[in-house]
Design an enzyme around this catalytic site. Structure first.
Site, PDB file in Angstrom:
ATOM      1  N   HIS A 106       0.739  -0.917   0.230  1.00  0.00           N
ATOM      2  CA  HIS A 106       0.367   0.064   0.384  1.00  0.00           C
ATOM      3  C   HIS A 106       0.632   1.556   0.002  1.00  0.00           C
ATOM      4  O   HIS A 106       0.827   2.664  -0.897  1.00  0.00           O
ATOM      5  CB  HIS A 106      -0.977  -0.265   1.491  1.00  0.00           C
ATOM      6  CG  HIS A 106      -2.294  -0.496   1.329  1.00  0.00           C
ATOM      7  ND1 HIS A 106      -3.042  -1.178   1.509  1.00  0.00           N
ATOM      8  CD2 HIS A 106      -2.742  -0.587   0.226  1.00  0.00           C
ATOM      9  CE1 HIS A 106      -3.783  -2.097   1.275  1.00  0.00           C
ATOM     10  NE2 HIS A 106      -4.192  -1.656  -0.231  1.00  0.00           N
TER      11      HIS A 106
ATOM     12  N   GLU B 103      -0.984 -14.520 -23.388  1.00  0.00           N
ATOM     13  CA  GLU B 103       0.847 -14.854 -21.991  1.00  0.00           C
ATOM     14  C   GLU B 103       1.099 -15.994 -22.555  1.00  0.00           C
ATOM     15  O   GLU B 103       2.306 -15.865 -21.672  1.00  0.00           O
ATOM     16  CB  GLU B 103       0.173 -14.023 -21.045  1.00  0.00           C
ATOM     17  CG  GLU B 103      -1.143 -13.434 -20.478  1.00  0.00           C
ATOM     18  CD  GLU B 103      -1.828 -13.646 -19.550  1.00  0.00           C
ATOM     19  OE1 GLU B 103      -1.679 -13.009 -18.128  1.00  0.00           O
ATOM     20  OE2 GLU B 103      -2.461 -14.034 -19.074  1.00  0.00           O
TER      21      GLU B 103
ATOM     22  N   ASN C 259       4.460  -8.936 -19.455  1.00  0.00           N
ATOM     23  CA  ASN C 259       4.924  -9.405 -18.218  1.00  0.00           C
ATOM     24  C   ASN C 259       4.540 -11.351 -18.288  1.00  0.00           C
ATOM     25  O   ASN C 259       6.301 -12.157 -18.052  1.00  0.00           O
ATOM     26  CB  ASN C 259       4.114  -8.842 -16.672  1.00  0.00           C
ATOM     27  CG  ASN C 259       3.455  -7.711 -16.625  1.00  0.00           C
ATOM     28  OD1 ASN C 259       4.043  -7.225 -17.424  1.00  0.00           O
ATOM     29  ND2 ASN C 259       2.391  -7.726 -16.040  1.00  0.00           N
ATOM     30  N   ASP C 260       3.428 -12.296 -18.442  1.00  0.00           N
ATOM     31  CA  ASP C 260       3.595 -13.288 -18.444  1.00  0.00           C
ATOM     32  C   ASP C 260       4.563 -14.130 -19.633  1.00  0.00           C
ATOM     33  O   ASP C 260       5.036 -14.710 -19.442  1.00  0.00           O
ATOM     34  CB  ASP C 260       2.795 -13.705 -18.142  1.00  0.00           C
ATOM     35  CG  ASP C 260       2.481 -13.762 -16.408  1.00  0.00           C
ATOM     36  OD1 ASP C 260       2.722 -14.808 -16.232  1.00  0.00           O
ATOM     37  OD2 ASP C 260       1.043 -13.461 -16.085  1.00  0.00           O
TER      38      ASP C 260
ATOM     39  N   CYS D 297      -1.930  -4.890 -22.549  1.00  0.00           N
ATOM     40  CA  CYS D 297      -1.777  -4.372 -21.195  1.00  0.00           C
ATOM     41  C   CYS D 297      -0.605  -5.118 -19.997  1.00  0.00           C
ATOM     42  O   CYS D 297      -0.571  -5.024 -18.856  1.00  0.00           O
ATOM     43  CB  CYS D 297      -3.219  -5.040 -20.779  1.00  0.00           C
ATOM     44  SG  CYS D 297      -3.375  -6.708 -20.728  1.00  0.00           S
TER      45      CYS D 297
HETATM   46  C1  PEP Z   1       0.364  -9.661 -18.073  1.00  0.00           C
HETATM   47  O1  PEP Z   1       1.006 -10.866 -17.516  1.00  0.00           O
HETATM   48  O2  PEP Z   1       0.973  -9.186 -18.895  1.00  0.00           O
HETATM   49  C2  PEP Z   1      -0.732  -8.997 -16.894  1.00  0.00           C
HETATM   50  C3  PEP Z   1      -0.699  -7.716 -17.510  1.00  0.00           C
HETATM   51  O3  PEP Z   1      -1.041  -9.976 -16.203  1.00  0.00           O
HETATM   52  P1  PEP Z   1      -0.605  -9.877 -14.463  1.00  0.00           P
HETATM   53  O4  PEP Z   1       0.593  -9.319 -14.968  1.00  0.00           O
HETATM   54  O5  PEP Z   1      -1.738  -9.406 -13.857  1.00  0.00           O
HETATM   55  O6  PEP Z   1      -0.439 -11.232 -15.223  1.00  0.00           O
HETATM   56 MG    MG Z   2      -0.181 -11.754 -16.762  1.00  0.00          MG
END
Ligand code: PEP
Ligand code: MG
Length: 835
Positions: A455, A692, A715-716, A763
């Site tokens: 937080h 992903e 990210n994934d 995203c």
């Molecule tokens: C990602 O994997 O890029 C994604 C947006 O999902 P999260 O980060 O919530 O796994």
């Molecule tokens: Mg993800």
């Protein structure tokens, strides 16, 4: 110098070191020597010398004797686990001893029964500097009899281990229950020898070469200590990563007791893998750049009496204080971030287990404040011990609540904090309420501990305060008043920089302030590239408060609502009505703008205590994302019902996480159709996928036939493409979404989608990365969903880009060999087209 004789420190059977039933010793990881199976109960000095170390468990002693010979005597195997029981030290560290002097007395029978073997290796740890000419083995020896005979070795020319190049460092917390004792020291030394880089372990400013087990032991490193691993040389980064991985593995000496593990130290950001001189690295908690003067904030524990004034009176005091606190939490201004935190605190306040613990202590005669504190601490400890960073970070909220309640109970108030203009606040940890109370003179935060998703981090980002967390113990060396340049984006804080560095930092601050002001002024304008290509500038959301911030920052919609975040702090699954209310609130906040609701992405790094997912050896490759929804159809159905009930119809689109094959998407579509029919919903509902997994990227053309849109979760995708755990600090420096492998997967996705005229968004984190955005546009991405506060900067950047230039830029990037090369190219592009 003539021969050196080490005499037997014990009476017993002398045997070859190869006979010790422990590979650390028999494999000579710590050096060469002899072992003795003791018949006596006292360890004696094998030569004149100085005691270098005496382990806290008193089972291992090292000393330096004639000619610099360093000797380790390790009483028994696995004796560290006895925690000193059965051993009586007779000397202390630094003491000069004479040959034959008693060093440690031990209870021969008791210790022998408690451990696998009492065999005692006597080892020369700097064996490379000596040549063992003879040992006395295969017979019983008495104390003081000749045991090991040595000559100094010919000096060797050091070839490849000279420190050179930049020094790489990274922090790590010690998970081994007995800290760094002989066995871990040996294994660290062995691992370090696989690299040409010179490496060190640094604790509290003292460093020890990994080549010297004794130097490592001298650091006295214990469980949960935070240390730095440093290396210098051509393969320094690999050496640091390997040593961190080894230490984090716990070397089979994990703390299985109830001792809580403090919040894990997150990885330093990739950009800070090589730390410039005079700088400290930390994990990015809130982006930005600032300069100012260091000011430490140290918060002492509040004093409360242990014993109360009677059960009835203390029960009443606690009840009243809870009521006052509850009332406070239900009021207050509606500052969005503050409201979220108050809700979290209110949930804790009424937690039955917490209250039960506190009232039980009051029942035992304790003061209400004391009782409340111990109940809070017990719960915070168990949250930290869950081994999940997100839960550990929530423990800070509990400690914050503890403090606020103690103020009510003692009739005191938190002292108002006053700061000089341009203060960069340093602290071990900060509580959310302390961050909220900061005044505008604070320009940045740097914390020794803390986590990037806490937080405190969320608040700092909301307040626009650049913040670094998890800088480690080295931060304590920064004095009050030191001049700092806080470059949070690059995960660095520069301490007492040169006047030139200060000048250029001043220019950066001014430039950024001007650019931010201009971006904010145009935040609500449409997002179109310089050559007229429409790019949707969306925001990622995890709460209603995020939606408010997104709207303030001109977001055109949300490309990702992380629904699991809405229900993270719960111990029960949310009902359809609760879900519908929250999704509806987010949708209403967006005032009709598109809202892409991602189906629950639980599992892997995102636990939910209310879903029965068994512990998995490889959670990232296990039951997570849509696999959970398909394995637990009622969870999927309830969420679909909630989403489909949101009005106005059509505002919500549905996005499926972690898709790896068409069958998964078809199964979800079948459920969407069935539930629509059941609910009498007739309007079309867009159903898209997250890309992903490499599987989804490579088969994007096939998936796009069935999906209404594709959104890349970089990210994934990066984690799975590079086979690097996004939560593992040992590989953090290598995780970069601009790796050419990831760029090729993005290219495959956009090509596959274009074949079926589907749009592709991003995203994941790359959508908030300035260097990545031109590449994403060049690869054919037309929607970017970024951190809410980044939206104005995102729009400003897109307006200055020509997608035609971006295409050529991306084509060049696809030819490169590494993420570093791509970043260099991206910086050049920025200089050429955006300067
Ligand atoms: C990602 O994997 O890029 C994604 C947006 O999902 P999260 O980060 O919530 O796994
Ligand atoms: Mg993800």
């Amino acid at each position: 110098m003539g021969s050196i004789i080490l005499t037997s420190p014990l009476q017993g059977w002398a045997t070859a070191i190869d006979d010790v039933p422990d590979a650390v010793f028999s494999g000579r990881m710590l050096g060469d020597g002899v072992a003795i199976d003791p018949l006596g109960n006292t360890l004696h000095a094998p030569c004149d010398g100085e005691i270098l170390t005496l382990h806290a468990s008193h089972h291992a002693v090292t000393l330096r004797g004639e000619g610099g010979v360093e000797v380790l005597m390790h009483l028994g195997i696995d004796t560290v686990a006895l925690g000193g029981k059965g051993f009586e030290p007779l000397v202390s560290v630094g003491e000069q001893v004479t040959r034959g002097q008693p060093l440690v007395r031990f209870d021969l029978d008791a210790v022998a029964q408690a451990v696998p073997s009492l065999i005692t290796p006597v080892i020369v740890t700097n064996a490379a500097d000596f040549r063992i000419t003879r040992t006395e083995t295969g017979r019983v020896v008495g104390v003081g009899e000749g045991l090991i005979y040595l000559d100094p070795a010919e000096p060797m020319v050091e070839v490849s281990r000279e420190p050179s190049g930049d020094r790489v460092t990274a922090p790590v917390r010690i998970p081994m229950v007995h800290g760094i004792h002989a066995r871990p020291a040996a294994r660290i030394g062995e691992a370090a020898r696989a690299f040409t880089a010179e490496s060190w372990i640094v604790k509290d400013g003292c460093e020890a070469s990994t080549r010297s087990p004794i130097a490592l032991l001298k650091l006295g490193i214990r469980l949960h200590d935070r240390v730095e691993v440093a290396a210098s040389g051509s393969d320094a980064e690999a050496a640091v990563a390997a040593l961190i991985a080894l230490i984090e593995s716990g070397m089979d000496e994990h703390d299985h007791a109830a001792t809580p593990a403090p919040t894990p130290i997150p990885a330093p950001v990739a950009g800070a893998a090589v730390i410039p001189e005079g700088a400290l690295a930390g994990a990015l908690a809130a982006p930005g750049f600032a300069m100012g003067q260091a000011r430490w904030l140290r918060v002492a524990d509040m004093e409360v009496p242990v014993d109360g004034q009677g059960e009835v009176q203390e029960t009443q005091r606690l009840t009243d204080a809870l009521a006052t606190m509850r009332a406070r939490l239900s009021t207050g201004d509606d500052d969005s971030a503050g409201a979220a935190i108050r809700r979290a605190h209110a949930a804790f306040l009424d937690d039955p287990a917490l209250q039960l613990g506190a009232f039980a202590e009051v029942g035992q005669g304790r003061d209400a404040g004391h009782a409340w504190r111990s109940a809070c601490r017990a719960m915070a400890d168990s949250m930290r011990a869950m081994g999940d960073a997100r839960f550990a970070e929530r423990a800070d909220d509990l400690i914050d609540l503890e403090r606020q309640m103690l103020h009510i109970l003692t009739g005191t108030q938190e002292e108002a904090l006053r700061f000089a203009p341009g203060t960069v606040l340093l602290a071990d940890e900060l509580l959310p309420s302390q961050v909220m109370a900061l005044d505008a003179n604070v320009v940045g935060l740097v914390l020794e501990r803390g986590g990037p998703t806490s937080h405190v981090a969320i608040l700092a980002a909301t307040m626009g305060l650049p913040a670094l967390v998890a800088c480690g113990p080295a931060l304590t060396n920064v004095a009050d008043g030191a001049t700092l340049i806080l470059d949070a984006d690059n995960g660095l804080v520069h301490v007492d920089p040169t006047p030139q560095a200060l000048n250029s930092a001043g220019a950066v601050v001014a430039r950024r302030a001007a650019a931010r002001a201009a971006a904010l002024a145009a935040a609500k304008d449409v997002c179109v590239s310089r050559d007229g290509v429409r790019i949707e500038a969306f925001a990622n959301l995890g709460s209603v408060e995020d939606a408010v911030i997104a709207m303030e920052n001109g977001a055109e919609g949300s490309g990702l609502l992380r629904t699991e975040f809405l229900f993270l702090d719960r111990d029960r699954a949310p009902s359809v009505e609760q879900q519908a209310a929250l999704y509806g609130e987010v949708a209403a906040t967006l005032q009709g703008r598109p809202l892409i609701v991602r189906l629950l992405d639980i599992g892997g790094d995102k636990p939910a205590s209310y879903l029965p997912i068994a512990a998995e050896e490889n959670p990232a490759l296990g039951l997570r994302g849509i696999r959970v929804g398909l394995a637990m159809p009622h969870v999927l159905d309830e969420q679909l019902r909630a989403i489909l009930s949101v009005t106005p119809h059509g505002q919500c689109r549905i996005m499926v996480p972690m898709v790896a094959s068409v069958a998964e998407l078809q199964a979800v579509r079948a459920r969407v159709d069935a539930i629509k029919a059941e609910m009498g919903v007739t309007h079309p509902v867009e159903l898209g996928i997250m890309v992903e997994t490499p599987a989804a990227a490579v088969t994007a053309a096939t998936l796009a036939r069935h999906a209404d849109f594709l959104s890349i979760g970089t990210n994934d995708l990066t984690q799975y493409a590079l086979a690097m755990d996004r939560g593992n600090p040992a590989v953090a420096a290598g995780i970069d979404g601009l790796h050419p492998a990831v760029l090729h997967l993005i290219a495959l996705t956009t090509q596959g989608a274009q074949a079926h005229k589907r749009w592709v968004g991003v995203c994941g984190g790359l959508a908030s990365d300035r260097l990545a955005i031109p590449l994403l546009l060049g690869l054919g991405v037309t929607e970017l969903s970024a951190a809410p506060r980044f939206v104005p900067d995102l729009k400003a950047l897109v307006r200055r880009l020509s997608v035609a230039d971006c295409r050529a830029h991306a084509a060049r990037a696809l030819q490169l060999e590494s993420a570093a090369q791509v970043r260099t190219l991206a910086r050049r592009f920025e200089e050429e087209f955006l300067a």
